[in-house]
Design a protein around this motif. Structure first.
Motif, PDB file in Angstrom:
ATOM      1  N   ARG A 204     -19.809  13.386   0.957  1.00 36.35           N
ATOM      2  CA  ARG A 204     -18.260  14.095   1.530  1.00 36.35           C
ATOM      3  C   ARG A 204     -17.889  13.089   2.716  1.00 36.35           C
ATOM      4  N   LEU A 205     -18.372  13.551   3.916  1.00 36.04           N
ATOM      5  CA  LEU A 205     -18.545  13.012   5.178  1.00 36.04           C
ATOM      6  C   LEU A 205     -18.880  11.294   5.434  1.00 36.04           C
ATOM      7  N   GLN A 206     -19.702  11.190   5.173  1.00 36.28           N
ATOM      8  CA  GLN A 206     -20.174   9.783   4.652  1.00 36.28           C
ATOM      9  C   GLN A 206     -18.852   9.172   3.909  1.00 36.28           C
ATOM     10  N   ASN A 207     -18.418   9.098   2.812  1.00 41.12           N
ATOM     11  CA  ASN A 207     -17.599   8.303   2.018  1.00 41.12           C
ATOM     12  C   ASN A 207     -16.319   8.972   2.919  1.00 41.12           C
ATOM     13  N   THR A 208     -15.790   9.938   3.760  1.00 36.25           N
ATOM     14  CA  THR A 208     -14.599   9.743   4.599  1.00 36.25           C
ATOM     15  C   THR A 208     -14.685   8.954   5.855  1.00 36.25           C
ATOM     16  N   GLN A 209     -15.991   8.938   6.505  1.00 36.47           N
ATOM     17  CA  GLN A 209     -16.526   7.748   7.693  1.00 36.47           C
ATOM     18  C   GLN A 209     -16.115   6.136   7.024  1.00 36.47           C
ATOM     19  N   LEU A 210     -16.787   5.939   5.671  1.00 39.61           N
ATOM     20  CA  LEU A 210     -16.160   4.854   5.355  1.00 39.61           C
ATOM     21  C   LEU A 210     -14.882   4.203   5.166  1.00 39.61           C
ATOM     22  N   LEU A 211     -13.925   5.485   4.666  1.00 41.10           N
ATOM     23  CA  LEU A 211     -12.464   5.292   4.584  1.00 41.10           C
ATOM     24  C   LEU A 211     -11.846   5.661   5.943  1.00 41.10           C
ATOM     25  N   GLN A 212     -12.218   6.028   6.674  1.00 42.40           N
ATOM     26  CA  GLN A 212     -11.960   6.151   8.681  1.00 42.40           C
ATOM     27  C   GLN A 212     -12.452   4.783   9.126  1.00 42.40           C
ATOM     28  N   LYS A 213     -13.438   4.399   9.363  1.00 40.51           N
ATOM     29  CA  LYS A 213     -13.625   2.473   8.596  1.00 40.51           C
ATOM     30  C   LYS A 213     -12.785   1.169   8.305  1.00 40.51           C
ATOM     31  N   SER A 214     -12.444   1.802   7.513  1.00 40.00           N
ATOM     32  CA  SER A 214     -11.245   1.087   6.289  1.00 40.00           C
ATOM     33  C   SER A 214     -10.032   1.240   7.010  1.00 40.00           C
ATOM     34  N   ALA A 215      -9.227   2.177   7.216  1.00 42.59           N
ATOM     35  CA  ALA A 215      -8.807   2.004   7.841  1.00 42.59           C
ATOM     36  C   ALA A 215      -8.435   1.855   9.520  1.00 42.59           C
ATOM     37  N   TYR A 216      -9.846   1.966  10.378  1.00 41.95           N
ATOM     38  CA  TYR A 216      -9.257   0.719  11.412  1.00 41.95           C
ATOM     39  C   TYR A 216      -8.659  -0.627  11.805  1.00 41.95           C
ATOM     40  N   GLU A 217     -10.063  -0.949  10.241  1.00 46.71           N
ATOM     41  CA  GLU A 217     -10.277  -2.465   9.980  1.00 46.71           C
ATOM     42  C   GLU A 217      -8.706  -2.642   9.446  1.00 46.71           C
ATOM     43  N   ASP A 218      -7.595  -1.706   8.451  1.00 42.91           N
ATOM     44  CA  ASP A 218      -6.772  -2.244   8.851  1.00 42.91           C
ATOM     45  C   ASP A 218      -5.226  -2.512   9.640  1.00 42.91           C
ATOM     46  N   LEU A 219      -5.542  -1.004  10.978  1.00 41.77           N
ATOM     47  CA  LEU A 219      -4.907  -1.328  12.020  1.00 41.77           C
ATOM     48  C   LEU A 219      -5.408  -2.746  12.652  1.00 41.77           C
ATOM     49  N   GLU A 220      -6.754  -2.980  13.036  1.00 38.34           N
ATOM     50  CA  GLU A 220      -7.006  -4.065  13.887  1.00 38.34           C
ATOM     51  C   GLU A 220      -6.414  -5.165  13.098  1.00 38.34           C
ATOM     52  N   ASN A 221      -5.749  -5.150  11.368  1.00 38.09           N
ATOM     53  CA  ASN A 221      -5.551  -6.569  10.665  1.00 38.09           C
ATOM     54  C   ASN A 221      -3.875  -6.835  11.405  1.00 38.09           C
ATOM     55  N   ALA A 222      -3.721  -5.332  11.242  1.00 36.29           N
ATOM     56  CA  ALA A 222      -1.687  -5.152  11.738  1.00 36.29           C
ATOM     57  C   ALA A 222      -1.905  -6.070  12.838  1.00 36.29           C
ATOM     58  N   LEU A 223      -2.951  -5.149  13.411  1.00 33.69           N
ATOM     59  CA  LEU A 223      -2.315  -4.832  15.194  1.00 33.69           C
ATOM     60  C   LEU A 223      -2.357  -7.224  15.691  1.00 33.69           C
ATOM     61  N   ALA A 224      -3.200  -7.835  14.366  1.00 35.90           N
ATOM     62  CA  ALA A 224      -3.121  -9.189  14.792  1.00 35.90           C
ATOM     63  C   ALA A 224      -2.213 -10.301  14.382  1.00 35.90           C
ATOM     64  N   GLY A 225      -1.732  -9.502  12.785  1.00 36.71           N
ATOM     65  CA  GLY A 225      -0.894 -10.199  12.601  1.00 36.71           C
ATOM     66  C   GLY A 225       0.371 -10.000  13.074  1.00 36.71           C
ATOM     67  N   SER A 226       0.309  -8.763  13.671  1.00 39.22           N
ATOM     68  CA  SER A 226       1.885  -9.007  14.548  1.00 39.22           C
ATOM     69  C   SER A 226       1.882  -9.719  15.850  1.00 39.22           C
ATOM     70  N   ILE A 227       0.906 -10.166  16.873  1.00 40.14           N
ATOM     71  CA  ILE A 227       0.838 -11.160  17.556  1.00 40.14           C
ATOM     72  C   ILE A 227       1.279 -12.560  17.321  1.00 40.14           C
ATOM     73  N   GLY A 228       2.458 -12.921  17.438  1.00 35.14           N
ATOM     74  CA  GLY A 228       2.967 -14.509  17.691  1.00 35.14           C
ATOM     75  C   GLY A 228       3.994 -14.169  17.193  1.00 35.14           C
ATOM     76  N   PHE A 229       4.530 -13.562  16.418  1.00 28.78           N
ATOM     77  CA  PHE A 229       5.509 -13.762  15.761  1.00 28.78           C
ATOM     78  C   PHE A 229       6.571 -12.505  16.558  1.00 28.78           C
ATOM     79  N   PRO A 230       8.974 -12.552  16.276  1.00 26.56           N
ATOM     80  CA  PRO A 230       9.088 -12.265  16.997  1.00 26.56           C
ATOM     81  C   PRO A 230       9.629 -10.698  16.477  1.00 26.56           C
ATOM     82  N   GLN A 231       9.475  -9.721  17.136  1.00 28.98           N
ATOM     83  CA  GLN A 231       9.971  -8.367  16.693  1.00 28.98           C
ATOM     84  C   GLN A 231      11.520  -8.328  15.998  1.00 28.98           C
TER      85      GLN A 231
END
Length: 231
Positions: A204-231
């Motif tokens: 379960r912890l291994q699966n949770t760590q995989l979910l955590q990794k996916s969540a961090y990737e979502d955050l990185e994608n979100a941050l990358a996508g917000s650059i260069g666009f008006p706020q």
């Protein structure tokens, strides 16, 4: 202390030691399980926080994107996430198969060691019994030759009383040994259940760590996508 009394005392001591080892195994395993549960809770909390931050950024970004670009980005994002989930699922299946194979190998090795241990113990017990028989026979012959005829009846009565006491002590000792072995078996069964729980928590912890990794990737994608666009 006679040879028989010494052997019976040794058996009781051995049974107590085995039960104590089982108790210690259960205590250590319980501590490991508690730590795994704590790590799982911490990981889930981090996942929730990370996903919350990612969602806030994604919401802010989506409000500033044109409708056509927003639909295209969402489509691409969903496509990428689906590919990532498929890849993660494949890796998870491989990891679970490896864990299961390792667990099966451990059970096979343990069963072999247990069989060898039982065989060795049986051989030792047979040898001890034979030695005790030879010792008793020798003692009886020496006693018979040394006791005078007029003391025989008194000696026999004394011996009967002593044998009865020894038999009673032996029976009580056997009961204690049986109780120690019962406690040891119960603790070993508990350890086996806790080992299974530990294995499930690790997975379960291994699966949770995989979910955590996916969540961090979502955050990185979100941050990358917000650059260069008006706020």
């Amino acid at each position: 202390m006679s040879q028989q009394e010494y052997v019976e005392h040794s058996k009781l001591s051995e049974a107590k030691q085995m039960r104590k080892r089982a108790d210690e195994d259960a205590r250590l395993l319980s501590n490991r399980i508690a730590l795994l549960k704590q790590e799982e809770q911490k990981a889930m909390k981090k996942i929730e926080e990370t996903r919350r931050k990612a969602q806030e950024i994604i919401d802010a970004r989506n409000r500033n994107l044109e409708e056509q670009r927003k639909r295209e980005e969402i489509r691409k994002q969903r496509e990428n996430e689906e590919n990532e989930r498929m890849e993660e699922n494949r890796k998870n299946r491989e990891r679970l198969k490896k864990i299961k194979d390792q667990s099966n190998m451990y059970r096979i090795n343990k069963a072999y060691v247990d069989v060898q241990s039982i065989k060795t113990t049986k051989e030792k017990n047979l040898k001890t019994i034979e030695e005790m028989k030879n010792f008793d026979l020798s003692q009886k012959i020496m006693t018979k030759n040394s006791i005078k005829q007029q003391q025989r009846e008194a000696e026999e009565r004394r011996k009967r009383i002593l044998d009865e006491k020894r038999e009673k002590a032996r029976q009580e000792n056997e009961k204690k040994i049986e109780e120690e072995n019962r406690l040891r078996r119960e603790r070993e069964e508990e350890v086996a259940r806790m080992e299974q729980e530990e294995l499930e928590l690790i997975q379960r912890l291994q699966n949770t760590q995989l979910l955590q990794k996916s969540a961090y990737e979502d955050l990185e994608n979100a941050l990358a996508g917000s650059i260069g666009f008006p706020q």
